[in-house]
Write a protein that holds these residues in place. Structure first.
Motif, PDB file in Angstrom:
ATOM      1  N   VAL A   1       8.460  -5.896   7.424  1.00  0.00           N
ATOM      2  CA  VAL A   1       8.832  -4.682   6.715  1.00  0.00           C
ATOM      3  C   VAL A   1       8.506  -4.829   5.232  1.00  0.00           C
ATOM      4  O   VAL A   1       7.956  -3.916   4.624  1.00  0.00           O
ATOM      5  CB  VAL A   1      10.335  -4.362   6.916  1.00  0.00           C
ATOM      6  N   ARG A   2       8.823  -5.994   4.676  1.00  0.00           N
ATOM      7  CA  ARG A   2       8.565  -6.230   3.255  1.00  0.00           C
ATOM      8  C   ARG A   2       7.081  -6.136   2.949  1.00  0.00           C
ATOM      9  O   ARG A   2       6.670  -5.482   1.996  1.00  0.00           O
ATOM     10  CB  ARG A   2       9.116  -7.607   2.842  1.00  0.00           C
ATOM     11  N   ARG A   3       6.271  -6.773   3.773  1.00  0.00           N
ATOM     12  CA  ARG A   3       4.821  -6.778   3.567  1.00  0.00           C
ATOM     13  C   ARG A   3       4.255  -5.359   3.690  1.00  0.00           C
ATOM     14  O   ARG A   3       3.447  -4.932   2.869  1.00  0.00           O
ATOM     15  CB  ARG A   3       4.163  -7.704   4.575  1.00  0.00           C
ATOM     16  N   THR A   4       4.687  -4.634   4.704  1.00  0.00           N
ATOM     17  CA  THR A   4       4.210  -3.264   4.915  1.00  0.00           C
ATOM     18  C   THR A   4       4.638  -2.373   3.768  1.00  0.00           C
ATOM     19  O   THR A   4       3.854  -1.564   3.268  1.00  0.00           O
ATOM     20  CB  THR A   4       4.757  -2.714   6.247  1.00  0.00           C
ATOM     21  N   GLU A   5       5.874  -2.514   3.346  1.00  0.00           N
ATOM     22  CA  GLU A   5       6.379  -1.698   2.251  1.00  0.00           C
ATOM     23  C   GLU A   5       5.591  -1.964   0.973  1.00  0.00           C
ATOM     24  O   GLU A   5       5.228  -1.034   0.249  1.00  0.00           O
ATOM     25  CB  GLU A   5       7.865  -2.000   2.027  1.00  0.00           C
TER      26      GLU A   5
ATOM     27  N   ALA B   1       2.511  -3.052   0.786  1.00  0.00           N
ATOM     28  CA  ALA B   1       1.143  -2.581   0.951  1.00  0.00           C
ATOM     29  C   ALA B   1       1.051  -1.057   0.881  1.00  0.00           C
ATOM     30  O   ALA B   1       0.102  -0.510   0.320  1.00  0.00           O
ATOM     31  CB  ALA B   1       0.583  -3.062   2.282  1.00  0.00           C
ATOM     32  N   GLN B   2       2.037  -0.371   1.443  1.00  0.00           N
ATOM     33  CA  GLN B   2       1.956   1.085   1.538  1.00  0.00           C
ATOM     34  C   GLN B   2       2.605   1.818   0.374  1.00  0.00           C
ATOM     35  O   GLN B   2       2.191   2.925   0.037  1.00  0.00           O
ATOM     36  CB  GLN B   2       2.598   1.556   2.844  1.00  0.00           C
TER      37      GLN B   2
ATOM     38  N   LYS C   1      13.220  -0.232   1.920  1.00  0.00           N
ATOM     39  CA  LYS C   1      13.235  -0.416   3.370  1.00  0.00           C
ATOM     40  C   LYS C   1      13.438  -1.885   3.720  1.00  0.00           C
ATOM     41  O   LYS C   1      14.116  -2.214   4.685  1.00  0.00           O
ATOM     42  CB  LYS C   1      11.929   0.078   3.986  1.00  0.00           C
ATOM     43  N   SER C   2      12.847  -2.763   2.923  1.00  0.00           N
ATOM     44  CA  SER C   2      12.998  -4.191   3.184  1.00  0.00           C
ATOM     45  C   SER C   2      14.447  -4.632   2.981  1.00  0.00           C
ATOM     46  O   SER C   2      14.918  -5.545   3.654  1.00  0.00           O
ATOM     47  CB  SER C   2      12.056  -5.018   2.313  1.00  0.00           C
TER      48      SER C   2
END
Length: 87
Positions: A1-5, A7-8, A60-61
């Protein structure tokens, strides 16, 4: 979630980090990254500060980390009582 957040929606993460404990975004991100992976008992002082900040943030993370910690607490209680039903 942290990585996606990151990146996006990196701008939102950076805005949230502006209110972090220390004003160095890079260091705070690094502390959060490692703090989320480690057990709270093994956090450094800086990680503890960063994670306390994370608990109050709306990222979110942060929500994902809170859910992870709640699930760990459930399993710890079940393990303590040695009960599959309680788990």
């Amino acid at each position: 979630v942290r990585r996606t957040e990151m990146a996006q929606d990196a701008p939102a993460v950076r805005v949230a980090l502006e209110s972090a404990v220390d004003n160095d975004e890079h260091k705070t991100l690094k502390q959060l990254m490692w703090g989320m992976r480690r057990n709270p008992e093994s956090w450094s002082v800086k990680q503890t500060d960063a994670m306390h900040w994370l608990q109050r943030s709306l990222l979110k993370s942060a929500r994902a980390w809170r859910l992870k910690m709640a699930l760990r607490a459930v399993y710890a209680r079940a393990k303590e009582h040695n009960s599959v039903q309680q788990a």
